[in-house]
Scaffold this motif. Structure first.
Motif, PDB file in Angstrom:
ATOM      1  N   CYS A  26      51.246   2.363  12.241  1.00  0.00           N
ATOM      2  CA  CYS A  26      50.099   3.254  12.408  1.00  0.00           C
ATOM      3  C   CYS A  26      48.954   2.494  13.060  1.00  0.00           C
ATOM      4  O   CYS A  26      48.878   1.268  12.986  1.00  0.00           O
ATOM      5  CB  CYS A  26      49.668   3.846  11.071  1.00  0.00           C
ATOM      6  SG  CYS A  26      49.417   2.647   9.750  1.00  0.00           S
ATOM      7  N   GLY A  27      48.073   3.246  13.714  1.00  0.00           N
ATOM      8  CA  GLY A  27      46.946   2.629  14.398  1.00  0.00           C
ATOM      9  C   GLY A  27      46.297   3.628  15.335  1.00  0.00           C
ATOM     10  O   GLY A  27      46.806   4.733  15.536  1.00  0.00           O
ATOM     11  N   SER A  28      45.178   3.242  15.931  1.00  0.00           N
ATOM     12  CA  SER A  28      44.477   4.142  16.837  1.00  0.00           C
ATOM     13  C   SER A  28      45.198   4.188  18.180  1.00  0.00           C
ATOM     14  O   SER A  28      46.183   3.479  18.410  1.00  0.00           O
ATOM     15  CB  SER A  28      43.027   3.686  17.012  1.00  0.00           C
ATOM     16  OG  SER A  28      42.989   2.365  17.511  1.00  0.00           O
TER      17      SER A  28
ATOM     18  N   GLY B 117      60.838  -1.421  -0.365  1.00  0.00           N
ATOM     19  CA  GLY B 117      61.766  -0.961   0.662  1.00  0.00           C
ATOM     20  C   GLY B 117      61.046  -0.252   1.788  1.00  0.00           C
ATOM     21  O   GLY B 117      61.615  -0.009   2.853  1.00  0.00           O
ATOM     22  N   THR B 118      59.775   0.089   1.557  1.00  0.00           N
ATOM     23  CA  THR B 118      58.926   0.676   2.597  1.00  0.00           C
ATOM     24  C   THR B 118      57.830  -0.324   2.959  1.00  0.00           C
ATOM     25  O   THR B 118      57.330  -1.035   2.091  1.00  0.00           O
ATOM     26  CB  THR B 118      58.284   1.989   2.117  1.00  0.00           C
ATOM     27  OG1 THR B 118      59.309   2.948   1.858  1.00  0.00           O
ATOM     28  CG2 THR B 118      57.333   2.554   3.161  1.00  0.00           C
ATOM     29  N   ALA B 119      57.478  -0.375   4.238  1.00  0.00           N
ATOM     30  CA  ALA B 119      56.405  -1.264   4.686  1.00  0.00           C
ATOM     31  C   ALA B 119      55.585  -0.561   5.761  1.00  0.00           C
ATOM     32  O   ALA B 119      56.149   0.024   6.689  1.00  0.00           O
ATOM     33  CB  ALA B 119      56.975  -2.576   5.231  1.00  0.00           C
ATOM     34  N   PHE B 120      54.269  -0.616   5.628  1.00  0.00           N
ATOM     35  CA  PHE B 120      53.370  -0.088   6.644  1.00  0.00           C
ATOM     36  C   PHE B 120      52.852  -1.248   7.489  1.00  0.00           C
ATOM     37  O   PHE B 120      52.406  -2.268   6.942  1.00  0.00           O
ATOM     38  CB  PHE B 120      52.195   0.644   5.999  1.00  0.00           C
ATOM     39  CG  PHE B 120      52.551   2.017   5.467  1.00  0.00           C
ATOM     40  CD1 PHE B 120      52.238   3.158   6.189  1.00  0.00           C
ATOM     41  CD2 PHE B 120      53.194   2.152   4.245  1.00  0.00           C
ATOM     42  CE1 PHE B 120      52.564   4.408   5.706  1.00  0.00           C
ATOM     43  CE2 PHE B 120      53.525   3.397   3.752  1.00  0.00           C
ATOM     44  CZ  PHE B 120      53.208   4.538   4.483  1.00  0.00           C
ATOM     45  N   VAL B 121      52.916  -1.085   8.806  1.00  0.00           N
ATOM     46  CA  VAL B 121      52.396  -2.075   9.744  1.00  0.00           C
ATOM     47  C   VAL B 121      51.250  -1.416  10.509  1.00  0.00           C
ATOM     48  O   VAL B 121      51.450  -0.411  11.198  1.00  0.00           O
ATOM     49  CB  VAL B 121      53.484  -2.548  10.728  1.00  0.00           C
ATOM     50  CG1 VAL B 121      52.881  -3.479  11.784  1.00  0.00           C
ATOM     51  CG2 VAL B 121      54.607  -3.258   9.978  1.00  0.00           C
TER      52      VAL B 121
ATOM     53  N   ALA C  41      52.483  -4.270   5.043  1.00  0.00           N
ATOM     54  CA  ALA C  41      53.066  -5.537   5.502  1.00  0.00           C
ATOM     55  C   ALA C  41      52.016  -6.404   6.173  1.00  0.00           C
ATOM     56  O   ALA C  41      52.045  -7.628   6.048  1.00  0.00           O
ATOM     57  CB  ALA C  41      54.220  -5.262   6.462  1.00  0.00           C
ATOM     58  N   GLY C  42      51.081  -5.773   6.904  1.00  0.00           N
ATOM     59  CA  GLY C  42      50.038  -6.551   7.553  1.00  0.00           C
ATOM     60  C   GLY C  42      49.549  -5.908   8.832  1.00  0.00           C
ATOM     61  O   GLY C  42      49.876  -4.755   9.146  1.00  0.00           O
TER      62      GLY C  42
END
Length: 412
Positions: free
Chosen positions: A38-40, A262-266, A294-295
């Motif tokens: 996710c991000g702009s 088991g889920t990671a948001f980047v 995650a970072g």
């Protein structure tokens, strides 16, 4: 009198040490089943998603990358003409795993859900309803419901052991986290309860029971919405019956899945003030929701080839070379000025990164240098993947991959 030793010049920004992010371990770990990027807009989020998916496939994972972004950047970066609502295999020569890609089509996903959870006759009635046609194509929130629905379907399939999600390029990228609550508010809203009240009470008896109150409600709403739209909505709600309840349950189950190990948001950002402000918003929102982060991938940075020569010294050397003259003076001075500009830009980017880390000291960071041009094929994705997954200290310049410039050592 000498200057006090504790004085710090204003141009010296305090250095902040961000933890390193190990994306190679993340996508290579069989326990990682969902990665959400996710991000702009304009920060390379789609390319990041595709590069991670390619790296995972080449590491032996069975990967599907789902883009919710209606633009066609994912297809272009994977060398495909187009993507649709079904996973399409991407040919990756020599890969130990398999890479598939797809683009969310919210209307087709909605139609598939209706078909799967109703009889053919009832499904046809719903498909032909004008209110449903509008709801499934353009109503605010429908995309988020369907994103949650499609993610749940992909995760439940035995075919994929890793799902990578490329979210829309805006703050609405995380709106799908609200899908269960929005669905509940819609189902429990006053209008829906009034529209379904006669049917729930049972046939003609129900109509007589609610008679006066419902007629008054109908007249008021008809003036606001128009009689035909009200009839369409009422018929649509009656035809759906309990189907929306199933929507709500599945969306809630997927939401809970996103919070589990088991889920990671980047979070992806560029080294620009606006992009990093958006990144801070995403980090705070994920923390509030209890989602595993995650970072931060700080994309399109401009690290210099060497940090041994400061911008100030390079600019001064350029002036000295120009004054000295000679056959190669112009070329040498130009190279020195380019280096000075690169060092100045890198210092600015590092200050922005330090500001982010100061606000979020626990968030790991991985910097990715800007590519020479747009990424539009697998070779370009591999270059980006190598920058994303390489060892923290494997840069050749002495600058760790969690930074744009090395940590400045305080003067003795």
């Amino acid at each position: 009198m000498s200057t006090p030793q504790h004085h710090t010049p204003q141009h010296h920004t305090p250095q902040h040490h961000a933890p390193a992010m190990d994306l190679a371990a993340l996508v290579g770990d069989p326990a990682t089943r969902i990665v959400v990027c996710c991000g702009s807009g304009g920060v390379g989020k789609t390319t990041t998603s595709a590069a991670l998916a390619l790296a995972a496939a080449e590491a032996g994972r069975q990967v599907v990358v789902l883009t919710i972004d209606p633009a066609r950047r994912l297809a272009q970066s994977l060398g495909l003409v187009e993507l649709d609502n079904e996973p399409r295999r991407v040919e990756v020569p020599g890969a130990a795993g398999e890479l598939n890609a797809m683009m969310l089509d919210m209307k087709r996903t909605f139609d598939d859900v209706v078909s799967a959870h109703s009889t053919p006759e009832r499904a046809q009635v719903i498909f032909e309803n004008p209110f449903y046609q509008a709801l499934s194509s353009s109503f605010a929130g429908t995309q988020e419901y369907m994103a949650m629905e499609k993610l749940g379907q992909l995760r439940a399939s035995d075919r994929w052991d890793l799902v990578i999600v490329d979210t829309p390029p805006s703050r609405s990228a995380l709106d799908f986290l609200d899908a269960p609550n929005r669905m509940s508010r819609f189902l429990d809203g006053t209008m829906i309860r009034l529209l379904t009240a006669p049917a729930r009470a049972g046939g003609r008896a129900g109509v007589r029971l609610f008679g006066a109150g419902f007629s008054l409600f109908s007249r008021i709403i008809s003036k606001i919405l128009g009689g035909q739209l009200l009839n369409d909505i009422s018929a649509f709600v009656s035809a759906l019956d309990t189907m929306f309840g199933g929507f709500r349950e599945r969306a809630t189950a997927t939401y809970e899945l996103l919070r589990q190990p088991g889920t990671a948001f980047v979070v992806v950002a560029a080294p620009e003030p606006d992009a990093l402000r958006e990144a801070s918003y995403f980090v705070d929102r994920l923390s509030t929701e209890g989602m595993p982060l995650a970072g931060l991938v700080l994309n399109r940075t401009h690290p210099p080839a060497t940090t041994g020569l400061s911008a100030t010294r390079a600019a001064a050397a350029a002036e000295a070379v120009t004054e000295a003259g000679g056959p190669e003076a112009a070329l040498a001075a130009g190279a020195l000025r380019v280096h000075a500009e690169r060092m100045t830009q890198a210092a600015r980017e590092q200050r922005l990164a330090d500001r982010f880390t100061s606000a979020h000291p626990e968030v790991p960071v991985r910097t990715v240098p800007a590519a020479a041009g747009d990424v539009h094929d697998l070779d370009g994705l591999r270059v980006m993947a190598s920058a994303l997954l390489a060892d923290e200290d494997d840069t050749g310049t002495g600058t760790p991959r969690s930074r744009v410039l090395p940590v400045r050592r305080p003067a003795a």
